[in-house]
Design a protein around this motif. Sequence first.
Motif, PDB file in Angstrom:
ATOM      1  N   GLU A  52       0.867  -1.176   0.000  1.00 60.74           N
ATOM      2  CA  GLU A  52       0.000   0.000   0.000  1.00 60.74           C
ATOM      3  C   GLU A  52       0.896   1.216   0.000  1.00 60.74           C
ATOM      4  N   ARG A  53       0.667   2.117  -0.929  1.00 59.09           N
ATOM      5  CA  ARG A  53       1.562   3.264  -1.072  1.00 59.09           C
ATOM      6  C   ARG A  53       0.766   4.502  -1.462  1.00 59.09           C
ATOM      7  N   LEU A  67      -3.935   9.489  -3.193  1.00 57.60           N
ATOM      8  CA  LEU A  67      -4.651   8.223  -3.219  1.00 57.60           C
ATOM      9  C   LEU A  67      -3.785   7.138  -2.596  1.00 57.60           C
ATOM     10  N   MET A  68      -4.370   6.352  -1.708  1.00 56.10           N
ATOM     11  CA  MET A  68      -3.675   5.187  -1.173  1.00 56.10           C
ATOM     12  C   MET A  68      -4.015   4.008  -2.069  1.00 56.10           C
ATOM     13  N   THR A  69      -2.989   3.410  -2.680  1.00 56.90           N
ATOM     14  CA  THR A  69      -3.251   2.437  -3.731  1.00 56.90           C
ATOM     15  C   THR A  69      -2.261   1.284  -3.716  1.00 56.90           C
ATOM     16  N   LEU A  70      -2.682   0.188  -4.312  1.00 53.74           N
ATOM     17  CA  LEU A  70      -1.800  -0.953  -4.533  1.00 53.74           C
ATOM     18  C   LEU A  70      -0.769  -0.619  -5.600  1.00 53.74           C
ATOM     19  N   GLY A 131      -9.427   3.197   1.338  1.00 58.10           N
ATOM     20  CA  GLY A 131      -8.361   3.467   0.394  1.00 58.10           C
ATOM     21  C   GLY A 131      -8.471   4.830  -0.257  1.00 58.10           C
ATOM     22  N   GLN A 132      -9.692   5.339  -0.419  1.00 58.49           N
ATOM     23  CA  GLN A 132      -9.886   6.661  -1.019  1.00 58.49           C
ATOM     24  C   GLN A 132     -11.011   7.344  -0.259  1.00 58.49           C
TER      25      GLN A 132
END
Length: 293
Positions: A52-53, A67-70, A131-132
């Motif tokens: 998660e980045r 945005l926190m995303t894969l 996540g968003q």
Amino acid sequence: MWLNEPLSFGGQAAAPATPRQPRLSAATAPLTRSIEVVDEYGQRRSIRIPAERPLTVYVDKRELVTLMTLGAHPEWLVLGYLRNQRLVTSLDDIESITVDWDVGAAAVRTRGGLPDLEARTAQRVVTTGCGQGSVFGSLMDALDGITLSPDARLRQSQLYGILRAVREQDSTYKQAGSVHGCALFRGEELLLFVEDVGRHNAIDTIAGWMWLQGGELLRGDDKVFYTTGRLTSEMIIKAAQMGVPIVVSRSGTTQMGLEVAERMGLCAIGRATHTRFLCYTHPQRLVWDTPPP
């Protein structure tokens, strides 16, 4: 290297399929990482967990959102985010999207700027997402002008085929868990499967991919959207904005998600696993051709 850079044949560059498409970088990042844990027996073992980045989006050098995303398809994610947030109305408005994981940033360059960006992003709604989980402006404003095809139908046998295809899909979830999966189908044909830490990111990625494909793949009226996450109002609205009239979820729905689906004429199906499902809204879009055993 650009993701949609024209290929070269015999020393000559092939003409791009669609003029004035945005140039996209091809950023990659590991989707999982290995860690050491202690199990219920006190034994140490190695497992994999999803990465998660943060990805901070800049539009013409102005910071917009993080945005926190894969990070599986970051360029599609950014493009779909701008589309579903109603900040960009035409693919022609975007000149390029460049993702740099070394600094965790996505630089969006437009062809002529986005008018009234400050005013359009002043109101933020925090949603029930993971996540968003936020949108700019009013959720209900997105419904104005959206009309879903009244003729779209899905056979019960096709629904079972969709659920079977999702079960058989090789996924990050099977390796590491803790992610949501979303998919776009045409009948039983799987067009795209995307996973991310938040279902909102996954549907935005699909929206971005559809926009880039254009033509028949941009059409939503003959498509079915699948998600492992619950059907909130935001997910229903985003599916409707993509023109998709039938949405299937492994989870359930919320009251507001139900009300929006009913209002939009969208068929919302939840608790869908194997041969079980619940149709919450507009069951006339289903063709009951295969009773469960």
